[in-house]
Design a protein around this motif. Sequence first.
Motif, PDB file in Angstrom:
ATOM      1  N   ILE A 221      15.489  34.278 -36.746  1.00  0.00           N
ATOM      2  CA  ILE A 221      15.148  34.128 -35.330  1.00  0.00           C
ATOM      3  C   ILE A 221      15.582  35.434 -34.667  1.00  0.00           C
ATOM      4  CG2 ILE A 221      15.635  32.893 -33.185  1.00  0.00           C
ATOM      5  CD1 ILE A 221      16.071  30.381 -34.885  1.00  0.00           C
ATOM      6  N   PRO A 222      14.677  36.155 -34.004  1.00  0.00           N
ATOM      7  CA  PRO A 222      15.042  37.454 -33.434  1.00  0.00           C
ATOM      8  C   PRO A 222      16.234  37.359 -32.495  1.00  0.00           C
ATOM      9  CG  PRO A 222      12.672  37.112 -33.331  1.00  0.00           C
ATOM     10  CD  PRO A 222      13.269  35.814 -33.763  1.00  0.00           C
ATOM     11  N   ASN A 223      16.967  38.464 -32.396  1.00  0.00           N
ATOM     12  CA  ASN A 223      18.147  38.493 -31.532  1.00  0.00           C
ATOM     13  C   ASN A 223      17.815  38.232 -30.074  1.00  0.00           C
ATOM     14  OD1 ASN A 223      19.716  39.005 -33.732  1.00  0.00           O
ATOM     15  ND2 ASN A 223      20.061  41.171 -33.277  1.00  0.00           N
ATOM     16  N   THR A 224      16.540  38.449 -29.697  1.00  0.00           N
ATOM     17  CA  THR A 224      16.112  38.226 -28.316  1.00  0.00           C
ATOM     18  C   THR A 224      15.741  36.774 -28.049  1.00  0.00           C
ATOM     19  OG1 THR A 224      13.906  38.935 -29.005  1.00  0.00           O
ATOM     20  CG2 THR A 224      15.311  40.578 -27.938  1.00  0.00           C
ATOM     21  N   SER A 225      15.881  35.905 -29.041  1.00  0.00           N
ATOM     22  CA  SER A 225      15.468  34.507 -28.895  1.00  0.00           C
ATOM     23  C   SER A 225      16.624  33.562 -29.178  1.00  0.00           C
ATOM     24  CB  SER A 225      14.301  34.198 -29.838  1.00  0.00           C
ATOM     25  OG  SER A 225      13.165  34.962 -29.501  1.00  0.00           O
ATOM     26  N   THR A 226      16.507  32.339 -28.661  1.00  0.00           N
ATOM     27  CA  THR A 226      17.528  31.306 -28.833  1.00  0.00           C
ATOM     28  C   THR A 226      16.863  30.005 -29.267  1.00  0.00           C
ATOM     29  OG1 THR A 226      17.349  30.583 -26.533  1.00  0.00           O
ATOM     30  CG2 THR A 226      18.930  32.338 -27.021  1.00  0.00           C
ATOM     31  N   VAL A 227      17.682  29.039 -29.674  1.00  0.00           N
ATOM     32  CA  VAL A 227      17.208  27.685 -29.957  1.00  0.00           C
ATOM     33  C   VAL A 227      17.626  26.796 -28.797  1.00  0.00           C
ATOM     34  CG1 VAL A 227      17.467  25.660 -31.440  1.00  0.00           C
ATOM     35  CG2 VAL A 227      17.153  27.914 -32.458  1.00  0.00           C
ATOM     36  N   GLN A 228      16.655  26.191 -28.130  1.00  0.00           N
ATOM     37  CA  GLN A 228      16.908  25.345 -26.963  1.00  0.00           C
ATOM     38  C   GLN A 228      17.029  23.864 -27.304  1.00  0.00           C
ATOM     39  OE1 GLN A 228      17.025  26.598 -23.518  1.00  0.00           O
ATOM     40  NE2 GLN A 228      17.428  28.400 -24.774  1.00  0.00           N
ATOM     41  N   ASP A 229      16.373  23.438 -28.393  1.00  0.00           N
ATOM     42  CA  ASP A 229      16.357  22.014 -28.720  1.00  0.00           C
ATOM     43  C   ASP A 229      16.110  21.862 -30.209  1.00  0.00           C
ATOM     44  OD1 ASP A 229      16.468  19.271 -28.285  1.00  0.00           O
ATOM     45  OD2 ASP A 229      14.343  19.096 -27.760  1.00  0.00           O
ATOM     46  N   LEU A 230      16.543  20.717 -30.756  1.00  0.00           N
ATOM     47  CA  LEU A 230      16.351  20.368 -32.160  1.00  0.00           C
ATOM     48  C   LEU A 230      15.962  18.907 -32.265  1.00  0.00           C
ATOM     49  CD1 LEU A 230      19.588  22.034 -33.568  1.00  0.00           C
ATOM     50  CD2 LEU A 230      17.270  22.733 -34.212  1.00  0.00           C
ATOM     51  N   THR A 231      15.131  18.594 -33.241  1.00  0.00           N
ATOM     52  CA  THR A 231      14.821  17.196 -33.518  1.00  0.00           C
ATOM     53  C   THR A 231      14.566  17.056 -35.008  1.00  0.00           C
ATOM     54  OG1 THR A 231      13.532  15.292 -32.744  1.00  0.00           O
ATOM     55  CG2 THR A 231      12.308  17.296 -33.232  1.00  0.00           C
ATOM     56  N   THR A 232      14.605  15.823 -35.517  1.00  0.00           N
ATOM     57  CA  THR A 232      14.426  15.573 -36.945  1.00  0.00           C
ATOM     58  C   THR A 232      13.449  14.430 -37.170  1.00  0.00           C
ATOM     59  OG1 THR A 232      16.216  13.951 -37.092  1.00  0.00           O
ATOM     60  CG2 THR A 232      16.807  16.269 -37.417  1.00  0.00           C
ATOM     61  N   ASP A 233      12.954  14.364 -38.402  1.00  0.00           N
ATOM     62  CA  ASP A 233      12.316  13.147 -38.895  1.00  0.00           C
ATOM     63  C   ASP A 233      12.874  12.903 -40.289  1.00  0.00           C
ATOM     64  OD1 ASP A 233      10.990  14.951 -40.534  1.00  0.00           O
ATOM     65  OD2 ASP A 233       9.023  14.672 -39.592  1.00  0.00           O
ATOM     66  N   ALA A 234      12.220  12.103 -41.097  1.00  0.00           N
ATOM     67  CA  ALA A 234      12.792  11.715 -42.385  1.00  0.00           C
ATOM     68  C   ALA A 234      12.911  12.880 -43.352  1.00  0.00           C
ATOM     69  CB  ALA A 234      11.943  10.604 -43.009  1.00  0.00           C
ATOM     70  N   THR A 235      12.065  13.906 -43.226  1.00  0.00           N
ATOM     71  CA  THR A 235      12.056  14.986 -44.211  1.00  0.00           C
ATOM     72  C   THR A 235      12.304  16.366 -43.637  1.00  0.00           C
ATOM     73  OG1 THR A 235       9.646  15.310 -44.007  1.00  0.00           O
ATOM     74  CG2 THR A 235      10.416  13.693 -45.634  1.00  0.00           C
ATOM     75  N   GLY A 236      12.304  16.509 -42.323  1.00  0.00           N
ATOM     76  CA  GLY A 236      12.413  17.852 -41.770  1.00  0.00           C
ATOM     77  C   GLY A 236      13.166  17.898 -40.459  1.00  0.00           C
ATOM     78  N   PHE A 237      13.442  19.131 -40.017  1.00  0.00           N
ATOM     79  CA  PHE A 237      13.953  19.323 -38.662  1.00  0.00           C
ATOM     80  C   PHE A 237      13.193  20.459 -38.008  1.00  0.00           C
ATOM     81  CE2 PHE A 237      16.697  22.065 -41.158  1.00  0.00           C
ATOM     82  CZ  PHE A 237      17.071  23.111 -40.344  1.00  0.00           C
ATOM     83  N   TYR A 238      13.218  20.485 -36.660  1.00  0.00           N
ATOM     84  CA  TYR A 238      12.285  21.311 -35.897  1.00  0.00           C
ATOM     85  C   TYR A 238      13.028  21.951 -34.733  1.00  0.00           C
ATOM     86  CZ  TYR A 238       9.485  18.154 -38.661  1.00  0.00           C
ATOM     87  OH  TYR A 238       8.981  17.436 -39.714  1.00  0.00           O
TER      88      TYR A 238
ATOM     89  N   ALA B 220      11.558  21.828 -25.482  1.00  0.00           N
ATOM     90  CA  ALA B 220      11.812  20.478 -25.993  1.00  0.00           C
ATOM     91  C   ALA B 220      10.869  20.181 -27.149  1.00  0.00           C
ATOM     92  CB  ALA B 220      11.617  19.441 -24.889  1.00  0.00           C
ATOM     93  N   VAL B 221      11.384  19.448 -28.150  1.00  0.00           N
ATOM     94  CA  VAL B 221      10.574  19.012 -29.285  1.00  0.00           C
ATOM     95  C   VAL B 221      10.914  17.565 -29.614  1.00  0.00           C
ATOM     96  CG1 VAL B 221      10.094  21.231 -30.393  1.00  0.00           C
ATOM     97  CG2 VAL B 221      12.289  20.104 -30.812  1.00  0.00           C
ATOM     98  N   LEU B 222       9.914  16.845 -30.121  1.00  0.00           N
ATOM     99  CA  LEU B 222      10.084  15.429 -30.455  1.00  0.00           C
ATOM    100  C   LEU B 222       9.008  15.051 -31.460  1.00  0.00           C
ATOM    101  CD1 LEU B 222      10.702  12.513 -28.004  1.00  0.00           C
ATOM    102  CD2 LEU B 222       8.690  12.456 -29.468  1.00  0.00           C
ATOM    103  N   VAL B 223       9.361  14.227 -32.462  1.00  0.00           N
ATOM    104  CA  VAL B 223       8.413  13.803 -33.492  1.00  0.00           C
ATOM    105  C   VAL B 223       8.056  12.342 -33.302  1.00  0.00           C
ATOM    106  CG1 VAL B 223       8.027  13.466 -35.962  1.00  0.00           C
ATOM    107  CG2 VAL B 223       9.243  15.494 -35.160  1.00  0.00           C
ATOM    108  N   HIS B 224       6.745  12.040 -33.388  1.00  0.00           N
ATOM    109  CA  HIS B 224       6.277  10.656 -33.383  1.00  0.00           C
ATOM    110  C   HIS B 224       5.066  10.543 -34.288  1.00  0.00           C
ATOM    111  CE1 HIS B 224       5.134   6.669 -32.194  1.00  0.00           C
ATOM    112  NE2 HIS B 224       3.965   7.084 -31.735  1.00  0.00           N
ATOM    113  N   ASP B 225       5.115   9.627 -35.258  1.00  0.00           N
ATOM    114  CA  ASP B 225       3.999   9.357 -36.166  1.00  0.00           C
ATOM    115  C   ASP B 225       3.429  10.625 -36.802  1.00  0.00           C
ATOM    116  OD1 ASP B 225       4.139   6.655 -35.917  1.00  0.00           O
ATOM    117  OD2 ASP B 225       2.300   6.419 -34.749  1.00  0.00           O
ATOM    118  N   GLY B 226       4.320  11.467 -37.296  1.00  0.00           N
ATOM    119  CA  GLY B 226       3.882  12.647 -38.015  1.00  0.00           C
ATOM    120  C   GLY B 226       3.403  13.790 -37.149  1.00  0.00           C
ATOM    121  N   VAL B 227       3.600  13.688 -35.831  1.00  0.00           N
ATOM    122  CA  VAL B 227       3.171  14.735 -34.907  1.00  0.00           C
ATOM    123  C   VAL B 227       4.389  15.275 -34.169  1.00  0.00           C
ATOM    124  CG1 VAL B 227       1.811  15.262 -32.841  1.00  0.00           C
ATOM    125  CG2 VAL B 227       0.863  13.801 -34.632  1.00  0.00           C
TER     126      VAL B 227
END
Length: 754
Positions: A273-290, A326-333
């Motif tokens: 992740i470039p030094n000029t960028s940050t992570v504002q939010d995180l979310t997960t599902d059964a196999t991944g995180f975003y 913001a990120v959020l997972v529902h039904d594979g989306v």
Amino acid sequence: MMYATTGRGRAGRGRVRAAAGALCLLAGALSAAAASGGSPAAALTPPVSLTADDLTTWQTNGIVWSMAASDAGVVYTGGTFSTVRPPDAAPGTSERPAVNFAAFDAATGAPTGCSLSFTLSSGTATVRALALSPDQKTLYVGGQFGSVSGVGVSNIAAIDTASCTPRKDFKVSVSATVRALAVTADTVYLGGDFNTVAGQTRNKFAAVTTGAALKPWKANADEIGRAVELTPDRKHVLLGGNFFKVNGTTSHALAVVDATTGAVTKSYPAGFIPNTSTVQDLTTDATGFYTANEGTGGGVFDGRIALDLSDFEQRWRDTCLGATQAVLVHDGVLYSGSHAHDCATMGEFPNQPRKHLLAQSVDDPKLLPWFPDTNDGIGEPVGPRVMAQTDKGGHHYLWVGGEFTTVNGSAQQGLTRFADGPDTGAPWVPNVTLSTLTPGKVVVDWQTSFDTDDGELTYRIYKDGASTPVHTTTGYSLFWDRPQLSWTDTDVAPGETHSYRISASDGTNTSAKSTAVSATVASAAQKYPAKVLADGASLYWRYDEAASTLAGDSSGGRDNGFVRNSPTRRVTPAAVAGPSTAIGLNGSTQYVYSNERHPQPARFSVETWIRTTSTKGGKIVGFGSLTMQNSTQYDKHVYMRDDGRLVFGVKSGSARTVTTPAAYNNGAWHHVVATQGPGGMALYVDGQLRASNALYTGNEKYDGYWRVGGDNLNGWPSRPTSDFFAGQIDETAVYPTALSSSQISAHYALRTAG
């Protein structure tokens, strides 16, 4: 399933079930599809399972920063606001106190009886994080505040959800703002700006027991912590923020740590992740995180990253520009809130006005057809800030909070929500054009429509006022990619006049039929367009449409033009003989751009007719990198100088141009053709070669769009007063070859042939 609607305002307000009506409508749709020989589109395009139709929801008078949704269908919201008000109520009217916190019924959008006040003795209080315990009995709240409804706290609090009162047994002193929370049955993880918790050093991240005791867990970071998320197995904690190191290990903006000790399990090296960028939010599902990423300055990364939980390595990333919040997972989306404005680097929409809500498959960064929208709103402003989801009453609800003050074009502040039904929004009415270039045929072309939550739409063509369609087909379209579809009616005879209308349907909702368009069937082939097509035009706009956003492509392709800012249509006399019209441009805002993005053409010809008396010049036709804004890369163009002379230019190392010796702003129609190929550059006017240069056979390499009537000319020789052309334009064609002088002179000679 269809639902009836009651009340006022946007569709979706006060809905009640009408199953009988739904069955009748479905039966009618299937009957119509069977009669026309086609199958209807689905109401939503899988894997999207939420409509883009916003539901009636109460509003805030400020920014919503945080949300948590209970299994019982209560949505808790926190932020920087002081009141809430009903849907459709203007700011300052019908308000009730809600000091930085409010709770709502997920299914109705109305407040519940839970009311709390988060305050600070000096300065502005704010609630930045909300998280429910697994048993739903406790709501943990983080932010910047010193009191909850009169009970003293220090930037973190625990609320008993049954009584909606602060737990007096949960007292933890946190030295600065808490921005993120994640909770297990016995532990509360927090992230933020703080450096001490319970009097001990904890830099930006910490963990306490649900009984308020500080845990030995340490994940000390050097910059702000903005996101905390547990993996589904509760063995690891995902951290996001501004940091560059965690526990002394280099890992910028993202890290995976042990849930028991805080030891770094997976770090991400500089540049991931470039030094000029940050992570504002995180979310997960059964196999991944975003991740939701925001950047500032050059070389930023503003998009989303999908990573696998099995090894914490990247699955995919998108490169849209426009900070994701913001990120959020529902039904594979993966649903996200951002202010995306440029996704061209991943093959999606080019730089243009911001889009604030997007959807992607968890397996693929390609954008899915789900485009509800907000505005930027107040604050920074960036639009949406947070998302939450829950089920109630047999429906799934996605809630969105943020800085916005409009949703889908209507006034709505701070909060909105979407559900899995009903889908109430109809597609746009299709834009239709007809051509009859050869005897015994009418070609019906139309610009595909747009629907905010459906990509695949069904089109039905109605002839001569009939109620039964003569043709049904489907087509896929997105708001930036609305390719042309075509159908040829051969059940006609020369001299007959026929009219056509088209509707678009998403399977549940159907647009109105387009305005009837008529054509008289040709008795003989039109010679000029026949020659253009015979010489291999890959784009051919004749500008014969009535007022619409369409410039139909008569080449047999799908590259229709988007007409911007309502130029004058049906201008006569046209440039060539026959039943044809031209388009009139105002020289300041009006132009046409191609639907399709094209790779750099190694060789090409651009051909058009112009008529003007302007002394301000302007771009007539060219190739540019953008569509709804002035391009940042632009060449392969013909423009007029203020003195009326024509310039053909390409970038080949630097700007290379040829210029006509004569002026062509005398109010007469003139035929203009520019070619580039192995023989170099050539500019023809009225069938004759007027300027050429054999040295330059190459042009600038970039993907772009053909544009007619205006675009950037900054830096080009003899730049005119205006970058936009004032006058009439007709019969624009683009070829993938360099036309010969004999072909060009033959085109000009046919100008009077009917």
